[in-house]
Design an enzyme around this catalytic site. Sequence first.
Site, short mmCIF file in Angstrom:
data_model
loop_
_atom_site.label_atom_id
_atom_site.label_comp_id
_atom_site.label_asym_id
_atom_site.label_seq_id
_atom_site.Cartn_x
_atom_site.Cartn_y
_atom_site.Cartn_z
N ASP A 14 0.82 -1.22 0.00
CA ASP A 14 0.00 0.00 0.00
C ASP A 14 0.85 1.28 0.00
O ASP A 14 1.95 1.29 0.55
CB ASP A 14 -0.92 -0.01 1.24
CG ASP A 14 -2.05 1.00 1.13
OD1 ASP A 14 -2.36 1.42 0.01
OD2 ASP A 14 -2.62 1.35 2.18
N ARG A 18 -0.03 7.68 -2.85
CA ARG A 18 0.54 8.79 -2.09
C ARG A 18 1.98 9.07 -2.50
O ARG A 18 2.42 10.21 -2.56
CB ARG A 18 0.45 8.49 -0.58
CG ARG A 18 -0.91 8.80 0.01
CD ARG A 18 -1.12 8.15 1.36
NE ARG A 18 -1.45 6.74 1.20
CZ ARG A 18 -1.60 5.90 2.21
NH1 ARG A 18 -1.43 6.32 3.45
NH2 ARG A 18 -1.93 4.65 1.98
N ASN A 62 -11.04 -2.57 -5.03
CA ASN A 62 -10.28 -1.61 -5.84
C ASN A 62 -10.95 -1.26 -7.17
O ASN A 62 -10.54 -0.31 -7.85
CB ASN A 62 -8.83 -2.09 -6.06
CG ASN A 62 -7.95 -1.99 -4.83
OD1 ASN A 62 -7.06 -2.82 -4.60
ND2 ASN A 62 -8.18 -0.98 -3.99
N ARG A 65 -12.13 2.37 -8.07
CA ARG A 65 -11.25 3.45 -8.56
C ARG A 65 -11.59 3.85 -10.00
O ARG A 65 -12.39 3.18 -10.65
CB ARG A 65 -9.81 2.99 -8.44
CG ARG A 65 -9.46 2.69 -6.98
CD ARG A 65 -8.01 2.40 -6.79
NE ARG A 65 -7.74 2.13 -5.38
CZ ARG A 65 -6.55 2.18 -4.83
NH1 ARG A 65 -5.51 2.46 -5.57
NH2 ARG A 65 -6.41 1.93 -3.54
C1 IPE Z 1 -5.48 -2.57 0.13
O1 IPE Z 1 -5.17 -1.24 -0.02
C2 IPE Z 1 -5.41 -3.28 -1.19
C3 IPE Z 1 -4.09 -3.39 -1.78
C4 IPE Z 1 -2.97 -2.90 -1.31
C5 IPE Z 1 -4.04 -4.10 -3.02
P1 IPE Z 1 -6.29 -0.13 -0.23
O2 IPE Z 1 -5.56 1.13 -0.46
O3 IPE Z 1 -7.25 -0.56 -1.28
O4 IPE Z 1 -7.04 -0.13 1.18
P2 IPE Z 1 -7.88 0.99 1.88
O5 IPE Z 1 -8.90 1.48 0.88
O6 IPE Z 1 -6.95 2.08 2.29
O7 IPE Z 1 -8.50 0.31 3.08
C1 IPE Z 2 -1.75 0.16 -3.28
O1 IPE Z 2 -1.49 1.54 -3.33
C2 IPE Z 2 -2.00 -0.41 -4.64
C3 IPE Z 2 -3.41 -0.79 -4.89
C4 IPE Z 2 -4.36 -0.74 -4.01
C5 IPE Z 2 -3.72 -1.25 -6.22
P1 IPE Z 2 -2.65 2.61 -3.32
O2 IPE Z 2 -3.01 2.90 -4.74
O3 IPE Z 2 -3.77 2.18 -2.46
O4 IPE Z 2 -1.90 3.85 -2.71
P2 IPE Z 2 -2.51 4.91 -1.69
O5 IPE Z 2 -3.02 4.15 -0.52
O6 IPE Z 2 -3.60 5.64 -2.43
O7 IPE Z 2 -1.35 5.79 -1.37
MG MG Z 3 -4.14 2.45 -0.46
#
Ligand code: IPE
Ligand code: IPE
Ligand code: MG
Length: 234
Positions: A14, A18, A62, A65
Amino acid sequence: MPETPPRHIAIIMDGNGRWAKLRGLPRTAGHAAGAETFRTIANYCRTLGVEYLTVYAFSTENWKRSTEEIGGIMKLLAKYLREAMADMEKNHVRFRFWGDLSRLSPELQKLCMDAQNRSASFDDVQVNFCLNYGGRDEIVRAARDLATRAKAGTLDPDEITEDLFAQSLYSAGVPDPELVIRPSGEKRLSNFLPWQTVYSEFVYMNVLWPDFTPTDLDKAIAEYHRRSRRFGGV
Ligand code: IPE
Ligand code: IPE
Ligand code: MG
């Protein structure tokens, strides 16, 4: 010198978005950087002697998004898998996919199946790649599988035990992760391995996944060794 690692490490990859935002880049650039980190960390786990590495790459949530971001992630996955074939053969990494692949493009599904089939006999480390994975979805699928067998008369409901139930999960045959790592500063599971992590040790780290290094993994393993695991005993 790093300490002996656990047999099974699970990572919620994760913080890609950001990481990109901090640099004024599109979110997809963060996912590309995150894919490189995965390559490095998977390789490092192999050299440490970790038997199983389970990574959360895309959750059943996800899909909320933007189509642009999802399209970017899927494109990167296809690119990564094409490149990973050679690495897998060189490093003897066995690839497994946990999740409902049927929602992915036929091309990506085929790449996943090829990677899984071609690496089936490798045994240096097994990477369980969670793709369109949801922990509740996994449990519901197992329940449906058992109910179907009971209805067909091939399973007596009284025979359903925790062990039998676990055999219907994606993780069948894989020991539960001793250690779950979540970088990015968030402290939640986000639907990752709810069945398998009931006694796992959780290490949350304030580093964004693209910045995560082998030294961070060493730190998480060291933290794991400082924990006292009791499993309900004393
Ligand atoms: C969890 O991260 C899923 C993955 C890293 C693939 P998210 O970014 O989707 O989780 P939340 O929305 O912050 O709980
Ligand atoms: C994890 O990074 C990757 C996926 C969930 C696909 P994020 O895309 O959730 O990154 P943040 O949490 O927005 O920084
Ligand atoms: Mg995330």
